[in-house]
Design a protein around this motif. Structure first.
Motif, PDB file in Angstrom:
ATOM      1  N   UNK A 217      24.187 -41.983 -19.777  1.00  0.00           N
ATOM      2  CA  UNK A 217      25.543 -41.852 -20.315  1.00  0.00           C
ATOM      3  C   UNK A 217      25.512 -41.065 -21.622  1.00  0.00           C
ATOM      4  N   UNK A 218      24.529 -41.359 -22.461  1.00  0.00           N
ATOM      5  CA  UNK A 218      24.405 -40.654 -23.745  1.00  0.00           C
ATOM      6  C   UNK A 218      24.123 -39.173 -23.526  1.00  0.00           C
ATOM      7  N   UNK A 219      23.202 -38.856 -22.596  1.00  0.00           N
ATOM      8  CA  UNK A 219      22.875 -37.454 -22.330  1.00  0.00           C
ATOM      9  C   UNK A 219      24.077 -36.708 -21.768  1.00  0.00           C
ATOM     10  N   UNK A 220      24.837 -37.364 -20.909  1.00  0.00           N
ATOM     11  CA  UNK A 220      26.049 -36.744 -20.370  1.00  0.00           C
ATOM     12  C   UNK A 220      27.066 -36.508 -21.480  1.00  0.00           C
ATOM     13  N   UNK A 221      27.178 -37.480 -22.394  1.00  0.00           N
ATOM     14  CA  UNK A 221      28.112 -37.339 -23.516  1.00  0.00           C
ATOM     15  C   UNK A 221      27.742 -36.150 -24.390  1.00  0.00           C
ATOM     16  N   UNK A 222      26.462 -35.943 -24.627  1.00  0.00           N
ATOM     17  CA  UNK A 222      26.019 -34.811 -25.445  1.00  0.00           C
ATOM     18  C   UNK A 222      26.457 -33.484 -24.841  1.00  0.00           C
ATOM     19  N   UNK A 223      26.310 -33.370 -23.528  1.00  0.00           N
ATOM     20  CA  UNK A 223      26.675 -32.120 -22.837  1.00  0.00           C
ATOM     21  C   UNK A 223      28.193 -31.926 -22.822  1.00  0.00           C
ATOM     22  N   UNK A 255      26.853 -41.965 -33.208  1.00  0.00           N
ATOM     23  CA  UNK A 255      28.205 -42.368 -33.628  1.00  0.00           C
ATOM     24  C   UNK A 255      28.638 -41.572 -34.855  1.00  0.00           C
ATOM     25  N   UNK A 256      27.756 -41.483 -35.836  1.00  0.00           N
ATOM     26  CA  UNK A 256      28.075 -40.748 -37.064  1.00  0.00           C
ATOM     27  C   UNK A 256      28.313 -39.262 -36.789  1.00  0.00           C
ATOM     28  N   UNK A 257      27.602 -38.734 -35.807  1.00  0.00           N
ATOM     29  CA  UNK A 257      27.765 -37.317 -35.452  1.00  0.00           C
ATOM     30  C   UNK A 257      29.018 -37.065 -34.620  1.00  0.00           C
ATOM     31  N   UNK A 258      29.647 -38.146 -34.133  1.00  0.00           N
ATOM     32  CA  UNK A 258      30.864 -37.993 -33.337  1.00  0.00           C
ATOM     33  C   UNK A 258      30.610 -37.727 -31.867  1.00  0.00           C
TER      34      UNK A 258
END
Length: 380
Positions: A217-223, A255-258
């Motif tokens: 989920x995190x990797x997908x969010x980054x993309x 989180x801090x990076x948005x």
């Protein structure tokens, strides 16, 4: 006429309220005396159980993680003592250790058992040497514990088939299937989410370990965040003490990076589900039927999850969401991107999720099935 006594055995006190509260209340309404047993009770749980009408919340010694033969034997004899001292007529355990230990204790006491297999978890993923070793051990423990049970209840067909394939159970054993723990449709009320013109936001609610798909989920969010800056990716769950746990530092940094919105553990997820658009759970953990998905279905959210045991029960492909191959980041991104580029589908597919929850996962349907099983065993 004396009431029949049922002992519900769990590993976690909170689950008695969150997952079995409606069943406990229903059994009491049916005229049974209900006892519960866990290793310890928070005051809030004790208060709720007493409100329900539970006769005596009992405690037993349980080492929740790891295996220690000496401690395990103490647990079995502790449960046997509770069963006999309280003249229990039927034992209803769920989750791995309570099922194994309670079944042995009840069989020693000649008390009938209806056991509920709520998922096979990490040990049956077979993805590591440790998992494979634990799988063999658990297979042996299940074999010696549940074959004499009156009914073994599963939450999906895949788990039941596996128990027969591995000769854990024999064809003469009575087995049944219920669709998860069910969801209270009145508590998780349907909300219409019309997102035809707004930004799309996603949410995952789970224990924050890799097997649950949190890292995917995190990797997908980054993309997707880079491609669609207005989209939001919400993470709800507690950080775990596990080798595969997602580090709190990583979550806070993202989180801090948005990139994501990290909410941590939440006592109630209802308001979060009601405010989000799409529920995502790319797990490859061996689930029963994930309760988090059932709650999302009831609220009216499209679902993106894996085509794996337990999860595949919750999605009608292309109607209320998408099933993706396990550990497939590309498919996860593609499915999530669909809702960003087709926001009008969120309302339509969310309605179908609610319809599916009403038809199949209503807690009253699940509990009717379980109560009928209990009645059939105690009537003999």
């Amino acid at each position: 006429m004396n009431k029949k006594r049922i002992l519900v055995v769990a590993s976690c006190a909170n689950s008695l309220i969150n997952f079995r509260g409606d069943l406990i209340k229903r059994l009491i309404q049916e005229g049974y005396d209900v006892y519960t047993a866990v290793d310890s009770y928070p005051d809030k749980v004790l208060a709720r159980l007493k409100e329900y009408g539970v006769i005596t919340p009992l405690e037993y010694k349980l080492q929740r993680t790891g295996l220690n033969p000496f401690n395990d034997l103490k647990t079995i004899f502790n449960l046997k003592e509770l069963i006999q001292q309280n003249n229990i007529d039927l034992v209803f355990p769920y989750t791995v250790k309570p099922v194994i230990y309670s079944s042995i204790a009840a069989n020693m006491s000649k008390v009938p058992v209806i056991s509920l297999i709520t998922g096979l978890g990490f040990t049956f993923t077979g993805l590591s040497l440790k998992a494979k070793v634990l799988q063999r051990l658990n297979e042996f423990l299940y074999k010696i514990s549940i074959r004499k049970n009156k009914i073994v209840v599963f939450q999906n067909k895949d788990d039941r088939n596996l128990f027969f394939e591995r000769n854990i159970l024999k064809k003469i054993n009575r087995t049944e299937i219920v669709s998860g723990s069910g969801v209270n449709l009145d508590q998780f009320k349907f909300r219409v989410k019309d997102n035809s013109f707004g930004k799309t936001n996603f949410v995952i609610v789970t224990r924050l370990i890799k097997e649950k798909g949190t890292h995917l989920f995190i990797e997908a969010a980054k993309v997707l965040k880079q491609k669609y800056p207005d989209s939001e990716f919400h993470i709800i769950g507690s950080v775990q003490n596990s080798p595969s746990a997602i580090k709190i530092e990583e979550l806070e940094s993202l989180h801090d990076e948005g990139v994501v919105v990290f909410h941590g553990s939440q006592s109630s997820v209802l308001e979060h589900l009601s405010a989000r658009d799409v529920f995502v759970l790319p797990t490859y953990y061996r689930e029963g039927v994930p309760r988090s998905i059932l709650e999302a279905l009831s609220v009216g959210m499209p679902i993106v999850t894996t085509d794996a045991p337990g999860c595949r029960e919750t999605v009608i492909k292309g109607e209320n969401g998408f099933l993706i191959p396990t550990q497939n980041l590309e498919s996860l991104i593609e499915s999530m991107e669909f809702f960003i580029t087709n926001p009008d589908k969120i309302k339509e597919m969310g309605q179908k999720s609610r319809d599916y929850a009403t038809k199949r996962f209503d807690v009253n349907i699940i509990n009717n099935n379980l109560v009928n099983m209990i009645n059939s065993v105690l009537a003999k």
